[in-house]
Design an enzyme around this catalytic site. Structure first.
Site, PDB file in Angstrom:
ATOM      1  N   ALA A   1      24.347   0.211   2.900  1.00 43.74           N
ATOM      2  CA  ALA A   1      23.465   0.294   1.736  1.00 43.74           C
ATOM      3  C   ALA A   1      22.167  -0.474   1.946  1.00 43.74           C
ATOM      4  CB  ALA A   1      24.195  -0.232   0.501  1.00 43.74           C
ATOM      5  N   VAL A   2      22.251  -1.638   2.613  1.00 42.19           N
ATOM      6  CA  VAL A   2      21.034  -2.421   2.860  1.00 42.19           C
ATOM      7  C   VAL A   2      20.101  -1.648   3.788  1.00 42.19           C
ATOM      8  CG1 VAL A   2      20.109  -4.567   3.792  1.00 42.19           C
ATOM      9  CG2 VAL A   2      22.232  -4.598   2.477  1.00 42.19           C
TER      10      VAL A   2
ATOM     11  N   PRO B   1      27.094   2.731  14.326  1.00 41.07           N
ATOM     12  CA  PRO B   1      28.247   3.594  14.614  1.00 41.07           C
ATOM     13  C   PRO B   1      28.486   4.616  13.505  1.00 41.07           C
ATOM     14  CG  PRO B   1      28.802   1.258  14.868  1.00 41.07           C
ATOM     15  CD  PRO B   1      27.475   1.316  14.195  1.00 41.07           C
TER      16      PRO B   1
ATOM     17  N   PRO C   1       8.407  -7.726 -35.262  1.00 38.19           N
ATOM     18  CA  PRO C   1       8.750  -8.448 -36.486  1.00 38.19           C
ATOM     19  C   PRO C   1       8.597  -9.958 -36.400  1.00 38.19           C
ATOM     20  CG  PRO C   1      10.726  -7.904 -35.296  1.00 38.19           C
ATOM     21  CD  PRO C   1       9.591  -7.296 -34.517  1.00 38.19           C
TER      22      PRO C   1
ATOM     23  N   ASP D   1      -2.822 -10.095 -38.447  1.00 33.76           N
ATOM     24  CA  ASP D   1      -2.300 -10.053 -39.808  1.00 33.76           C
ATOM     25  C   ASP D   1      -1.504 -11.309 -40.140  1.00 33.76           C
ATOM     26  OD1 ASP D   1      -3.446  -7.658 -40.395  1.00 33.76           O
ATOM     27  OD2 ASP D   1      -1.640  -6.453 -40.132  1.00 33.76           O
TER      28      ASP D   1
ATOM     29  N   LYS E   1      -3.587  -9.904 -45.467  1.00 31.45           N
ATOM     30  CA  LYS E   1      -3.731  -9.596 -46.888  1.00 31.45           C
ATOM     31  C   LYS E   1      -2.668 -10.361 -47.670  1.00 31.45           C
ATOM     32  CE  LYS E   1      -5.107  -4.862 -45.703  1.00 31.45           C
ATOM     33  NZ  LYS E   1      -4.572  -4.744 -44.332  1.00 31.45           N
TER      34      LYS E   1
ATOM     35  N   THR F   1       9.145  -1.650 -35.189  1.00 31.84           N
ATOM     36  CA  THR F   1       8.987  -1.772 -36.628  1.00 31.84           C
ATOM     37  C   THR F   1      10.138  -2.573 -37.244  1.00 31.84           C
ATOM     38  OG1 THR F   1       8.497  -0.537 -38.649  1.00 31.84           O
ATOM     39  CG2 THR F   1      10.193   0.381 -37.207  1.00 31.84           C
TER      40      THR F   1
ATOM     41  N   MET G   1       8.317  -4.189 -47.939  1.00 27.99           N
ATOM     42  CA  MET G   1       7.516  -4.861 -48.977  1.00 27.99           C
ATOM     43  C   MET G   1       8.150  -4.693 -50.354  1.00 27.99           C
ATOM     44  SD  MET G   1       3.776  -3.708 -47.490  1.00 27.99           S
ATOM     45  CE  MET G   1       4.326  -2.028 -47.118  1.00 27.99           C
TER      46      MET G   1
ATOM     47  N   GLY H   1      13.207 -11.529 -40.596  1.00 30.52           N
ATOM     48  CA  GLY H   1      14.005 -10.894 -39.550  1.00 30.52           C
ATOM     49  C   GLY H   1      13.522 -11.195 -38.146  1.00 30.52           C
TER      50      GLY H   1
END
Length: 473
Positions: A22-23, A43, A225, A248, A270, A332, A384, A413
């Protein structure tokens, strides 16, 4: 410096790989990508190597290692699990002055293969000189996160235009400033957006305008979040390239801490009941003024900019004023808060759909389909909604939602101070008042909310009304 860093052109040059496992597969594939003529001696061969040999992609030498295999080789890689064989390869290579890498054995190696960040033609190589390969891999992972995959296209474009840039900007200082613009401005943005034709148009226009004023841009970034670990790699890159960040109120300090240190930070959040439209107009004006001043503006929004974030309005404004922009999605609140509460939004037994709803509508307007929202076998995620809990509860009950329907309020959260309050719909306003729930909080209503009682894994969890002792406190 114990090793001299060097990049080798192996195109069409013979490289010997000793080993067939594999290597050896990984090393062979990397060498083939570099254009080497690979010969594998072993081999037995891994099926992937055997297939390559059958297809003519590599040459094969069968049997145990012999020094004669090194004839004509520029490099050799020993990739067996037998140190005696690896040592024999190393000794034979040293005798013939052929550079040899023995995988995971610095002592027997005359060169090391670094960890690589490939943005061809740009290549970044990281080496620990064979002392701490894990550290080199960790650094590679971090560097990978910093460079967009379009960087290779940008490097190739810059190389192709290099003679014209030199001719158009003969002064060294001008040329450096032009390359800074090329790397950070609209050309790079177009390539990130998979628009190579428009990128080349931007470059052509800049070359025809000898001293064009710098052109700024805006990146609309979803900050998620609160947990900075939920920021996307593209969002992180935008924060590190920003000249100014308009952020924000709900963007966490942890996210802001990841931004470029010398970037200007301007809060534009806001507050409830404080004239959102006037604040939004100020945000529009700020984005436009800063972009026209040639600055790279990041408009940083909590969650995702296109989920109750007024991102669409901001893009419409930028488009109307000819300001180039990009959008980087964020996680979200409904997805992140539910996950951090251990609460799946869909479940085969409880909910076949999810509805994201804002409980903070425009004044004097309620266009929500409450009859549809009151149906069972669905999950409702109210954004909200802390100030509207009485109204939401009354409307859902009025339209037939069962009083025993579970709910979960996820306060802050994904942040260290997260708290989940659960109960049933009939008691929602009272429980929220008695528990002192405050914004920011997401309200989830539906059978899946009950799962938060058993699957919760992060932060605090409180169920139902507080007991007498808690009330006294």
């Amino acid at each position: 410096m114990t090793l001299f860093p060097i990049f080798a052109d192996l195109t069409g040059r013979r490289v010997l790989v000793v080993g067939g496992g594999a290597v050896a597969v990984r090393k062979t594939q990397a060498l083939l990508q570099a254009g080497a003529e690979v010969v594998v001696g072993a081999p037995r061969l891994d099926p992937a190597l055997a297939a390559l040999a059958e297809q003519g992609g590599i040459a094969r030498l069968d049997g145990g290692f012999e020094p004669a295999w090194l004839a004509g080789a520029w490099l050799v890689v020993a990739a067996t699990d037998d140190r005696a064989v690896n040592a024999a390869v190393s000794e034979a290579a040293r005798a013939r002055r052929v550079f040899c890498n023995v995988v995971d054995d610095a002592e027997l190696s005359s060169f090391q293969v670094p960890s690589v960040v490939d943005r061809s033609p740009l290549i970044v190589a990281i080496s620990s000189s064979g002392v701490a390969p894990v550290l080199a891999r960790r650094l590679r992972e971090r560097i990978e996160s910093l460079f967009d995959h379009s960087l290779g296209q940008l490097a190739a474009l810059a190389a192709r235009y290099r003679p014209r840039i030199r001719a158009a900007r003969p002064d060294l200082g001008q040329r450096r400033r032009f390359y800074d613009w090329l790397l950070d401005g609209p050309v790079a943005a177009r390539l990130r957006q998979q628009q190579p034709g428009l990128a080349e148009q931007e470059l052509e226009q800049a070359l025809r305008a000898p001293q064009a004023a710098p052109r700024g841009s805006v990146v609309l970034v979803g900050a998620g979040p609160g947990d900075p670990g939920l920021l996307t790699l593209k969002a992180l890159r935008a924060l590190n390239e920003a000249d100014i960040i308009l952020y924000d109120r709900l963007v966490s300090e942890g996210v802001l801490a990841l931004a470029r240190r010398d970037a200007e930070r301007v809060p534009v959040g806001k507050l409830p009941g404080k004239g959102h439209d006037a604040t939004q107009a100020r945000i529009h004006a700020l984005m436009l003024a800063q972009a026209r001043a040639g600055r790279r503006v990041v408009r940083l929004k909590g969650g995702d900019a296109f989920i109750f974030g007024r991102g669409g309005e901001e893009l419409e404004y930028l488009r109307a004023h000819g300001v180039p922009y990009e959008v980087v999605p964020g996680i979200t609140a409904a997805l992140a808060c539910a996950a951090y509460a251990g609460m799946p939004l869909t479940h085969r037994d409880h909910a076949q759909s999810v509805r994201m709803v804002t409980a903070h509508c425009r004044a004097d307007q309620d266009t929500l389909d409450w009859a549809g929202l009151a149906r069972d076998q669905q999950t409702l995620a109210f954004y909200m909604g802390v100030g509207q809990l009485d109204y939401v509860t009354a409307r859902l009950l009025e339209h037939g939602r069962a009083p025993a329907t579970p709910f979960a309020l996820i306060e802050n959260g994904s942040r260290p101070e997260q708290r989940v309050v659960t109960g049933t719909l009939a008691d929602l306003p009272e429980i929220a008042r008695r528990r002192g729930v405050r914004p920011p909080a997401l309200l989830v209503i539906g059978e899946v909310a009950a799962l938060a009682d058993t699957l919760q894994w992060f932060g605090q969890h409180q169920r139902g009304l507080p007991g007498p002792q808690a009330l006294a406190a």
